[in-house]
Write an enzyme that holds these catalytic residues in place. Sequence first.
Site, PDB file in Angstrom:
ATOM      1  CD  GLU A   1     -61.855  33.194  13.337  1.00  0.00           C
ATOM      2  OE1 GLU A   1     -63.070  33.040  13.537  1.00  0.00           O
ATOM      3  OE2 GLU A   1     -61.318  33.078  12.243  1.00  0.00           O
TER       4      GLU A   1
ATOM      5  NE  ARG B   1     -66.879  34.650   9.738  1.00  0.00           N
ATOM      6  CZ  ARG B   1     -67.602  34.747   8.610  1.00  0.00           C
ATOM      7  NH1 ARG B   1     -68.816  35.269   8.651  1.00  0.00           N
ATOM      8  NH2 ARG B   1     -67.121  34.311   7.475  1.00  0.00           N
TER       9      ARG B   1
ATOM     10  CB  SER C   1     -59.830  30.568  10.542  1.00  0.00           C
ATOM     11  OG  SER C   1     -60.126  29.907   9.329  1.00  0.00           O
TER      12      SER C   1
END
Length: 314
Positions: A291, A170, A220
């Site tokens: 995130e 990521r 998420s």
Amino acid sequence: MTQITRDFRGQWMQQEPMSRHTTWKIGGPADLFAIPADEADLAGLIRRCREKGIPWMVVGNGSNLLVADKGIRGVVIHLGRAFSDRRLDDRRLTAGGGCALSGLARFAVRAGLQGLEFACGIPASLGGAVAMNAGAHGGAMENIVRWVDVIDDEGRIRRYRGEEMDFAYRHSRLQREKAIVVRVGMELRWGDREALERWMEEKLALRRKSQPLEFPNAGSVFLNPPGSLSAGQLIEEAGMKGFAIGGAQVSERHANFIVNRGGATAADVLALIDAVRARVLATCGIELQSEVRVIGDSGGQVDGGGTEDSHQRG
């Protein structure tokens, strides 16, 4: 903002509510929301912002992004249809940074190409997906990207080879550099079209069943920590599934999602993120890392990131 829009050929709106441009449906107004007509228009806009000392950022699909309730002081750039072209040359796929990633995955599969199908359920722009090295189901952008064209913060077009992107989980170099992805070159491989389509439908059906798609959300919220338990499992184990602050709630369907049940503010979401992290740390001894990219948290000022938004698995 007249000094910025004077030579701008694209569309622009002043005091545009960012709640219209984020999947959470949350966010105060941007001073200026601009959709460039082409690469030259985009480069010129960035140069004028630099000359005038006006901060700017780019927003793709608006997932994985939380805009402050006070909004954003500066220019928000969105890549529209002018940056949504796509072209196939044998196994090589070239596409604009504004392309919807999920649509691009379906386009590749219809051509019998394998390698991008993992992205069929990721609600991101291609540019955002590259910037965050989006991935799911064992696939990731780093596996297929061969080169990336960006416009940097001086309005110059630059090309990075795949190996120059510093891809990691990521992560890419674009998270530390202020640049906008305008075009991406990918290399795929031939596959069984019917088998790929069946695989995608199975994954999309699972997504519809397991994710709270009936409420606005940003995907998420927390990265999965090392170990056997996912972030969602840890949150559920800590008893936070269904917990709410204001209009923001930890989804009762998937604990690693925070949903807007109606009227949620950025302050609600941030308070809920802090509450979840504190409970998981106290209960499980694990500190979850968010995130979610938070924009406008310093008095509504644009942050220095310049990269687009993305989304990853739950």
